[in-house]
Design an enzyme around this catalytic site. Structure first.
Site, PDB file in Angstrom:
ATOM      1  CB  SER A 115      -0.916   0.056   1.063  1.00  0.00           C
ATOM      2  OG  SER A 115      -1.980  -0.925   1.079  1.00  0.00           O
TER       3      SER A 115
ATOM      4  CD  GLU B 110      -6.920  -3.923  -5.513  1.00  0.00           C
ATOM      5  OE1 GLU B 110      -6.631  -3.027  -5.781  1.00  0.00           O
ATOM      6  OE2 GLU B 110      -6.546  -4.926  -5.059  1.00  0.00           O
TER       7      GLU B 110
ATOM      8  CD  GLN C 213     -16.985 -24.052  16.558  1.00  0.00           C
ATOM      9  OE1 GLN C 213     -16.165 -23.763  16.035  1.00  0.00           O
ATOM     10  NE2 GLN C 213     -17.032 -24.607  17.769  1.00  0.00           N
TER      11      GLN C 213
ATOM     12  CD  GLU D 132      -4.170  -4.138  10.702  1.00  0.00           C
ATOM     13  OE1 GLU D 132      -4.023  -4.761   9.501  1.00  0.00           O
ATOM     14  OE2 GLU D 132      -4.731  -4.872  11.595  1.00  0.00           O
TER      15      GLU D 132
END
Lengths: 394, 45
Positions: free
Chosen positions: A147, A256, A350, A381
């Site tokens: 990035s 994107e 699960q 992040e």
């Protein structure tokens, strides 16, 4: 604040309802094709680590690849809500690799060419890509720069009327068999001001695929590490102006990330519906799993959060469709949907118990594939850092 | 003075976050009741 603002002063969206009968007709077309021709091969193509090249052409034939491109380049000239439909319906192929490869082809590697390419570049690269005849890839990330685009090192040095390209690109979807790459290169000084974009045909001498990367998920999609060693391309392959590529790369990221969020929401909805279906079939201690309050409440919590994710994403889509600033909303949508997916797919797996641990079961493959959503196209992040920069007060 | 302001802010936070806001998952139907209502309205449950 004006009459078209939310209480916090932000721009209101105008989108009720977003889908017209024409959108829904396109939805039926894509869904029928995906469920009939792609979904039955989901496991087989994951095991093969690739899917047939012909799928690109077939998707073009149903109008999926060029749906939002002008008719002059072979598109259908439709609005962005048709792309939303496409991204939502592609999920039903139950193979994230196929889904990703097709979206890279139509919504990630090619929009820049449509936006800033010359008529000759469009004819040579964009038109055949939208027809499914040439496979496209986007070459931005490098071994040391994801990035952080301003740090990329692959160089394109001018030599007469050519560029000489040297460097490496990493994490390139469609990378082992792309016919061309929309490539970010350094033509100027360090930093964001020295970056340009070029169209790069992969039959150029000096280009090589170093290796196909063995990934955790998205197994049917080829992801490559590629090298450029004194690759010469004509300077007419420059996209836009020299040293002004950074802005276009950043703009391209939005499309994107948005299709990633759209796909995540659609995928979560399918996962919960599938879990509910299984939960009604499978009994324990004399009653279906879906009748146990622990599962009823957990799935309802997810459905509520998915609905919130859907409308956050639709708001971003609406802004994007109207070509208004949407970086904050798109980043929020990808962050929220990507993070939520991790919880949803875990619980849906699960509920399936042992069956959810077997790769023949779609939820098992989804568990593996979904991990990419908080990593690819910019990590969660990175999304948080972008949002913080766009919120006054940070 | 700064300590008094800090204490005042703490008191406000305590009231809003830990006392008044607590009602939001209880009053008008608990969160658990909301989940039961939603489950009844979703096909498949």
């Amino acid at each position: 604040m004006n009459e078209r603002s939310f209480s916090n002063g932000e721009r209101m969206f105008a989108m009720d309802p977003p889908f017209t009968p024409e959108h829904q007709l396109f939805r039926r077309t894509v869904r029928e094709y995906v469920e009939r021709e792609l979904a039955p091969h989901a496991l087989e193509w994951d095991e093969a680590g690739i899917f047939p090249r012909e799928i690109f052409r077939a998707m073009a034939e149903i109008g999926a690849l060029g749906i939002n491109y002008p008719e002059s380049v072979g598109g259908a000239g439709c609005d962005y809500w048709f792309v939303v439909v496409l991204a939502e319906e592609l999920i039903r192929c139950q193979n994230s690799g196929v889904n990703m490869a097709l979206l890279v082809q139509s919504q990630i590697a090619t929009p820049i060419i449509e936006r800033i390419g010359t008529p000759e570049q469009k004819k040579e690269f964009l038109v055949p890509a939208l027809a499914g005849e040439k496979i496209a890839a986007l070459g931005i990330s490098e071994p040391d720069a994801g990035s952080d685009v301003a740090s990329l090192r692959t160089t394109a040095r001018r030599s007469g009327d050519e560029y000489v390209i040297n460097g490496a690109k990493m994490w390139i979807t469609n990378g082992t068999r792309a016919d061309f790459i929309t490539l970010a290169v350094r033509t100027g000084s360090p930093g964001h001001g020295g970056i340009s974009l070029v169209t790069f045909p992969t039959d150029v001498k000096g280009f090589s695929v170093s290796k196909k990367l063995a990934k955790v998920g998205n197994l049917s999609s080829d992801t490559a590490l590629i090298f450029f060693e004194d690759c010469r391309i004509p300077d007419r392959y420059l996209l836009g102006e020299e040293n002004e590529g950074f802005y276009h790369v950043m703009t391209n990221f939005q499309g994107e990330r948005l299709v990633a969020a759209i796909g995540a929401v659609a995928g979560m909805q399918l996962l919960v519906e599938d879990a509910l279906r299984y939960g009604n079939e499978r009994t324990a201690f004399g009653k279906p799993l879906a009748r146990f309050q622990v599962w009823r409440h957990r799935l309802v919590e997810h459905l509520t959060a998915i609905e919130a994710a859907r409308w956050l994403t639709y708001r971003a889509c609406d802004l994007f469709n109207r070509e208004e600033p949407a970086v904050k909303e798109i980043s929020m949508a990808k962050l929220f949907a990507g993070d939520l997916m991790q919880k949803v797919v875990y619980d849906c797996q699960q509920l399936h118990g042992g069956m959810g641990y077997v790769v023949e079961t779609p939820v098992a493959r989804a568990f593996r594939d979904a991990r990419l959503l908080t990593i690819g196209g910019g990590t969660s992040e990175i999304m948080k850092e972008i949002i913080a920069k766009l919120v006054p007060g940070f | 003075m700064r300590d008094e302001q800090a204490l005042a802010a703490l008191s406000w936070m305590e009231r809003i976050a830990f006392r008044d806001a607590r009602l939001l998952t209880i009053g008008g139907g608990t969160s658990e009741i909301m989940k039961e209502i939603i489950a009844k309205l979703v096909p498949g449950f």
